[in-house]
Design an enzyme around this catalytic site. Structure first.
Site, mmCIF file in Angstrom:
data_model
loop_
_atom_site.group_PDB
_atom_site.id
_atom_site.type_symbol
_atom_site.label_atom_id
_atom_site.label_comp_id
_atom_site.label_asym_id
_atom_site.label_seq_id
_atom_site.Cartn_x
_atom_site.Cartn_y
_atom_site.Cartn_z
ATOM 1 N N THR A 19 10.778 67.400 37.409
ATOM 2 C CA THR A 19 11.154 68.771 37.073
ATOM 3 C C THR A 19 12.661 68.993 37.229
ATOM 4 O OG1 THR A 19 10.757 69.563 39.329
ATOM 5 C CG2 THR A 19 8.892 69.622 37.802
ATOM 6 N N ASP A 20 13.133 70.081 36.636
ATOM 7 C CA ASP A 20 14.545 70.445 36.754
ATOM 8 C C ASP A 20 14.713 71.459 37.888
ATOM 9 O OD1 ASP A 20 13.653 72.887 35.736
ATOM 10 O OD2 ASP A 20 14.472 72.532 33.737
ATOM 11 N N ALA A 21 15.887 72.036 37.993
ATOM 12 C CA ALA A 21 16.181 72.970 39.086
ATOM 13 C C ALA A 21 15.303 74.218 39.043
ATOM 14 C CB ALA A 21 17.654 73.363 39.047
ATOM 15 N N VAL A 24 10.571 73.244 36.388
ATOM 16 C CA VAL A 24 9.852 72.995 35.139
ATOM 17 C C VAL A 24 10.167 71.573 34.678
ATOM 18 C CG1 VAL A 24 9.591 73.762 32.737
ATOM 19 C CG2 VAL A 24 9.992 75.443 34.543
#
Length: 152
Positions: A19-21, A24
């Site tokens: 996931t990203d920050a 997601v």
């Protein structure tokens, strides 16, 4: 013979590192997951990685036929979050004697979250000329299509 569902319906656990920050799934993960699902499908079907992919441990020589990716696409339908347990449905299709693609759908319960497509072309490893698919991959494609109606 095992049902195609055994090698065409898989699961994928989404990890924090996927996931990203914002928590997601990061966009580049989808195509990696598509390829990994294809690899797992081949293994479940009974095809050893070393017979398809170069560089496997203990491999005496690389496969005579390479299967480079010549096209890929990704569609994101809904956000995928860490800890989601996705069902992965593969839909392989032979396009011609030396080319095939694998469509991947990622489901969370009954909802399609993302879709990907990876197209491969068979080439001789030495000459880089187009050639027929390896027999094992061709058999996997044929077995994957059993029971499906295709248009003429």
């Amino acid at each position: 013979m095992t049902s195609p569902d055994h090698w065409l319906k898989l699961e994928r656990q989404v990890h924090f590192g996927d996931t990203d920050a914002a928590g997601v799934m990061h966009f580049h993960q989808l195509l990696r997951w598509c390829h990994e699902a294809w690899e797992e499908s081949l293994e479940r079907y009974g095809i050893a990685a070393g017979s398809v992919f170069p560089g496997c441990r203990g491999q005496q020589r690389w496969p005579a036929v390479a299967l480079p990716v010549v096209h890929c696409q990704a569609d994101f339908k809904r956000p995928v979050h860490g800890s989601d347990r996705l069902q992965v449905h593969l839909k392989p299709q032979r396009l011609d004697p030396g080319c095939f693609e694998v469509r991947s759908e990622f489901h969370l319960d009954a909802t399609v979250m993302a879709c990907g497509l990876v197209r491969h072309l068979a080439i001789h490893s030495d000459s880089r000329e187009r050639c027929a698919l390896p027999e094992t991959v061709d058999l996997w494609l044929e077995a994957s299509a059993l029971g499906q109606i295709t248009s003429l």
